[in-house]
Scaffold this motif. Structure first.
Motif, short mmCIF file in Angstrom:
data_model
loop_
_atom_site.label_atom_id
_atom_site.label_comp_id
_atom_site.label_asym_id
_atom_site.label_seq_id
_atom_site.Cartn_x
_atom_site.Cartn_y
_atom_site.Cartn_z
N ASP A 1 -10.90 14.74 -14.11
CA ASP A 1 -10.31 14.82 -15.45
C ASP A 1 -8.78 14.98 -15.43
O ASP A 1 -8.20 15.60 -16.32
CB ASP A 1 -10.93 15.97 -16.25
N GLU A 2 -8.14 14.36 -14.46
CA GLU A 2 -6.68 14.33 -14.46
C GLU A 2 -6.17 13.45 -15.58
O GLU A 2 -5.15 13.76 -16.22
CB GLU A 2 -6.16 13.84 -13.10
N GLU A 3 -6.86 12.34 -15.82
CA GLU A 3 -6.37 11.35 -16.78
C GLU A 3 -6.35 11.88 -18.22
O GLU A 3 -5.71 11.30 -19.08
CB GLU A 3 -7.24 10.09 -16.71
N ILE A 4 -7.06 12.97 -18.47
CA ILE A 4 -7.07 13.52 -19.83
C ILE A 4 -6.34 14.85 -19.89
O ILE A 4 -6.58 15.67 -20.77
CB ILE A 4 -8.50 13.64 -20.38
N GLY A 5 -5.42 15.07 -18.92
CA GLY A 5 -4.56 16.24 -19.02
C GLY A 5 -4.61 17.21 -17.87
O GLY A 5 -4.34 18.40 -18.05
N CYS A 6 -4.94 16.74 -16.66
CA CYS A 6 -4.99 17.62 -15.48
C CYS A 6 -5.90 18.82 -15.75
O CYS A 6 -5.55 19.98 -15.47
CB CYS A 6 -3.60 18.09 -15.08
N ILE A 7 -7.09 18.55 -16.27
CA ILE A 7 -7.99 19.63 -16.69
C ILE A 7 -8.80 20.17 -15.51
O ILE A 7 -8.88 21.38 -15.29
CB ILE A 7 -8.93 19.12 -17.81
#
Length: 384
Positions: free
Chosen positions: A132-138
């Motif tokens: 989930d980096e692509e949606i904010g480094c989550i």
């Protein structure tokens, strides 16, 4: 197993951020554990997703960490001429979703780890694979929590996002926000008696644009970036249910991409004041009027000094002298800010090919990455 075979397998997992990444992580874990690596998987408590942290070599000292994300962006609505989740090689290019961003680097890192497993490393090699980096480094946040408690943190970190194998010392931070505007509905024939929430949202968007103009006019530019100042951008807007109803609610999303010198909270405070300036003259007639600004995600900028030890170290691996800064964000800012791990970004490919149909990475870029990691293994064997 060589890097090409590993990359073929990685591309075959459709790890769009909305999908699980468990099968890919299990594949990587099996590969590494079979070579004798120490592997920790950090599972998401709700979704079938996980981070992976692996160590090759001694576990009683700081090593060098190679960091990459395992998720990719969607392919829906894009006109691909090759299968996005199959590896295609032609014209000295390797095609497939994630080849550049950033399964190409992950494949190189896994291949290097397998080579490292047969060596007598004096300094350990670490692999940090996140989701989930692509949606904010989550996803990487839970890995950072784990490393914060570890007896030894990595000495250096190399984030393998695509930089054309140049050493990047900085990237902007990002703050994502949602704005909810509340007005009062009415029949559109009586529109002046109501408070149009879409109009209110447009007034807030105008305030955002005013702030952007002020930033671009007054900020000392950092010309290492394509856009040399902090930016604000509205990406989505929704509101209204029918043309003949004055809408009582509207919502939009915007982001801030800030230079390390600029505090995004200062920009948010400015926007809060702008919202109150809009609401104050309306509240007597429309007490329900409201503008709510909610932060939905953020990560810090990366600002590694050009004279930092990690910079000279990675330049010695690539053989290049110059450094750059990149427009896109990475987990590097989090490693640097939250864990104080000296970090640079350096990996194969160009983000000009990322997020596009027929995404590809040049084969020679992958070869250059392999060479950099071979040089790294030599240094780890010698004990940096």
């Amino acid at each position: 197993m060589d890097r090409t075979d590993i990359l073929r397998q990685l591309i075959s997992f459709p790890t769009i951020s909305a999908n699980p990444n468990g099968e890919l992580i299990a594949y990587c874990a099996d590969l590494l554990q079979s070579a004798g690596a120490q592997v920790v998987m950090i599972k998401d408590p709700v979704q079938p997703k996980a981070n992976l942290y692996a160590t090759i070599g001694p576990d009683d000292r700081a090593g060098v960490m190679l960091s990459g994300h395992t998720d990719v962006v969607p392919v829906a609505g894009q006109d691909w001429t090759v299968p996005p989740f199959e590896m295609t090689e032609k014209d000295s290019k390797v095609f497939g979703r994630g080849t550049t961003d950033m399964k190409g680097f992950v494949a190189c890192a896994l291949s290097a780890a397998l080579r490292a497993a047969s060596m007598d490393l004096k300094t350990p090699l670490h692999l940090a694979l996140s989701y989930d980096e692509e949606i904010g480094c989550i996803g990487v946040q839970s890995m950072i929590d784990m490393l914060a408690k570890a007896p030894f943190r990595p000495k250096f970190c190399i984030v393998g996002e695509p930089t054309g194998m140049k050493v990047a010392t900085g990237h902007k931070g990002k703050t994502a926000c949602r704005v909810k505007c509340t007005g009062r509905e009415a029949h559109s024939a009586l529109a002046p008696t109501a408070l149009n929430a879409i109009h209110l949202a447009c007034d807030m968007i105008a305030a955002i644009r005013d702030i952007q103009r002020e930033i671009s006019r007054t900020t000392t530019p950092d010309n290492d970036y394509d856009v040399p100042y902090s930016t604000l951008h509205v990406g989505t807007i929704t509101g209204g249910v029918a043309l003949n109803i004055v809408p009582n609610s509207a919502e939009f999303a915007f982001e801030i991409r800030n230079l390390s010198e600029d505090d995004p909270q200062d920009i948010l405070d400015h926007l809060d004041r702008a919202a109150q300036d809009l609401l104050t003259p309306l509240r007597a007639q429309f007490p329900e009027a409201n503008i709510e600004i909610e932060t939905t995600g953020s990560y810090p900028a990366l600002a590694t000094g050009p004279d930092a030890e990690v910079v000279s170290f990675v330049k010695s691996l690539t053989g290049l002298n110059a450094t750059i800064k990149v427009a896109f964000g990475t987990e590097g800012g989090l490693f640097s800010t939250r864990l104080d791990i000296p970090t640079v970004v350096c990996g194969p490919g160009s983000m000009a090919q990322g997020h596009r149909p027929d995404e590809f990475v040049h084969a020679d870029q992958l070869a250059q990455c392999d060479a950099m990691l071979d040089a790294l293994l030599e240094r780890l064997a010698a004990g940096i």
